[in-house]
Design an enzyme around this catalytic site. Structure first.
Site: not given
Ligand code: F6P
Length: 359
Positions: A115, A118, A138, A140, A183, A235, A277, A284
């Site tokens: 991503g 990297t 990625t 995202d 994301g 997020e 909730r 996942l």
């Molecule tokens: O960039 C991909 C991602 O899955 C993001 O959506 C997320 O915030 C992050 O990686 C979580 O990364 P880690 O593996 O460090 O929990």
């Protein structure tokens, strides 16, 4: 071209193994070229070298496998590596070791599958003389220069299934269900899964939200006799008068960990009298078998990256444009990250369906 290297860096994404498989098969079948896998991102070049010779027999059965047979690391920045010196933790630059490693292993090219982070490292290593080619990965979907990254479609499928499941229990209990999706600073997973799953509210980083507007949508539904609501929250979403919510701060090695915004939305709605909730779908979204689309895209990307290596086209990234695989300058692709177009057809379509963005 006699030998190429490949590494997978950053958070994993479904389809990494399909890239590795396509690289090995194409290199072997078309160019009679050897492939060496580097373990755990750039870490495999440092200290005790971690390399795996990858022949066609090593990549058999890989298409449906999630994760990466090479391993990965998202704290593997060679420009900022934490080590213990004289009993103290210090951050050092070991990027020269990578360049020396590529030379020592006599690689004609290094394919860097990753991503934003990297690929940036790959671009900087090119400036030091490393023959780098990027493959965008990625869930995202936030990499510039390409229409889509592999991994996104699988994450989207998982997220949509989660919304479908929340729907039935939300309706049964007359509840509000808030689902937090990944994301980072791009809202693609929440937007696409929200539309595909029929969410009532979608909150994304590109459109700051007002708590009152979210409440208004939930109330409007109750007034119409629909006593449940589904809210898909990215997020990285943030309220107009606040910032993103983190569960862990970042440092020179780790990026800050986003999480918690769904909880704040859920708590607010509970205070307003709506039984709510919260579900955080988390990793996942990164696991499991890649969808057919991701296998197909990953395979095309892997094969195209080998062709670039054969042509000696370095500091380039394979990309999808108008559904065709091509290549773009790595620097240009990284200059502008991909974000949801808030005036694009996806957002307009969602609004037309009555979905609220909380604005
Ligand atoms: O960039 C991909 C991602 O899955 C993001 O959506 C997320 O915030 C992050 O990686 C979580 O990364 P880690 O593996 O460090 O929990």
């Amino acid at each position: 071209m006699k030998r190429i290297g490949i590494l997978t860096g950053g958070g994993d994404a479904p389809g990494l193994n399909a890239v590795i498989r396509a690289v090995v098969k194409t290199a072997h079948n078309v160019y009679g070229c050897e492939v060496i896998g580097i373990r755990d991102g750039f870490d495999g070049f440092i200290g005790q070298e971690g390399v795996i010779p990858l022949g066609p027999e090593k990549v058999r059965g890989l298409l449906p496998r999630g994760g990466t047979i090479l391993g990965t690391a998202n704290r593997g920045n060679p420009y900022a590596r934490k080590v213990i010196r004289d009993g103290r933790e210090v951050t050092i630059d070991v990027s020269d070791e990578i360049v020396k490693g590529i030379q020592r292993l006599e690689m004609d090219a290094l394919l860097v599958v990753g991503g934003d982070g990297t690929l940036h490292i790959g671009h900087e290593l090119f400036a030091k003389g490393a023959p780098v080619i990027g493959v965008p990965k990625t869930i995202d979907n936030d990499i510039g220069g390409t229409e889509v990254t592999f991994g996104f479609d699988t994450a989207l499928t998982t997220a949509t299934e989660a919304i479908d499941k929340l729907h039935t229990t939300a309706e049964a209990h007359h509840r509000v269900m808030v689902l937090e999706l990944m994301g980072r600073d791009a809202g693609f997973i929440a937007l696409h899964a929200g539309v595909a799953g029929g969410a009532d509210v979608i909150l994304i980083p590109e459109i700051p939200f007002k708590f009152e507007a979210v409440l208004a949508k939930v109330r409007e539904r109750v007034e119409r006799g629909t006593f449940f609501s589904i809210i898909a929250v990215s997020e990285g979403a943030k309220p107009v008068d606040g910032g993103q919510v983190f569960s862990r701060p970042g440092d020179e090695v780790y990026t800050p960990r986003l999480s918690g915004v769904a909880q704040t939305v859920g708590e607010y709605l509970e205070k307003q009298g709506f039984e709510t909730r919260v579900t955080v779908l988390g990793h996942l979204q990164r696991g499991g078998t890649p969808t057919a689309f991701d296998r197909w895209l990953a395979t095309r990307y892997g094969a195209a990256a080998v062709r670039l290596a054969a042509e000696g086209k370095f500091d380039r990234m394979v990309a999808l444009s108008d559904a065709k695989v091509m290549d773009v300058s790595l620097g240009e692709a990284l200059a502008v990250p991909r974000r949801v177009d808030v005036r694009g057809d996806a957002v307009t379509t969602a609004r037309g369906l009555g979905i609220s963005f909380g604005d």
